[in-house]
Design an enzyme around this catalytic site. Sequence first.
Site, PDB file in Angstrom:
ATOM      1  CG  HIS A 209      54.867  16.911  86.907  1.00 22.41           C
ATOM      2  ND1 HIS A 209      55.747  17.572  87.749  1.00 22.41           N
ATOM      3  CD2 HIS A 209      53.957  17.846  86.532  1.00 22.41           C
ATOM      4  CE1 HIS A 209      55.375  18.840  87.882  1.00 22.41           C
ATOM      5  NE2 HIS A 209      54.301  19.031  87.153  1.00 22.41           N
ATOM      6  CG  ASP A 213      60.109  21.513  89.416  1.00 23.77           C
ATOM      7  OD1 ASP A 213      60.992  21.768  88.566  1.00 23.77           O
ATOM      8  OD2 ASP A 213      60.218  21.841  90.609  1.00 23.77           O
TER       9      ASP A 213
END
Length: 236
Positions: A209, A213
Amino acid sequence: MTDGAAQSLSPMRRAVARSMSLSQATVPQFTVSRVVEWTVLQDLRPGFSVRLPAGSPKLTVNDFLLQAVARALIEFPALNATFSGNPDSADACLVPASGAHIGLVVAVDQGLLVPVIHDVEALGLAEIARRRQEGVERGLRGRLKREEADGATFSISNLGADGPDRFTAIINPPQSAILAVGRQRDCVVAREGAVVVRPLSDLTLTVDHRVADGRLASQFLAKVIEILEGRDWRLE
């Protein structure tokens, strides 16, 4: 309480344990999943096989996966990078890769091997198959070259026909993503108002992450599936 004597871990299993513990402790990971249909690829593979140069390895699904992922990585360079530095520090950055360098996870008795194929975006299926076979064979003999084990930003884990319908793989640091490929199975689906049977697999993408995204990961996975379900392949 356990039964029997404790068993010491092999060096390979210890290495896997260290890497996976580091991954879980330091890499914020999320997953996105979609289903891929293999109908077109099944139709195309026999024609590609007869066009291979004499002595070439047989094309496997992994070769098509490698080419599809490489093309998607070049189209989505933001995902073809590794995170570097402390996220709380100004020196944190994303380091782009110079090409599509992809690891292929190979399960062995004492752990996992991940031979890396470099610059996959520049290779046809025949050359991908040759390098994939050579890398796996050297890995199984414990003779992987250093460059064949380093430099990947992405890995593919395909457990084959004996694998689960769907699974989630853990990122191998410092890589940024890994694609888990569920076993191919015939499923009943709706197509153009009719109920038909099609060969499908679940694909699950695990992503760092810090690098990407959910939106980018979803777009990337959609592109991989578009390529896998299409007819645009480079043999040589």
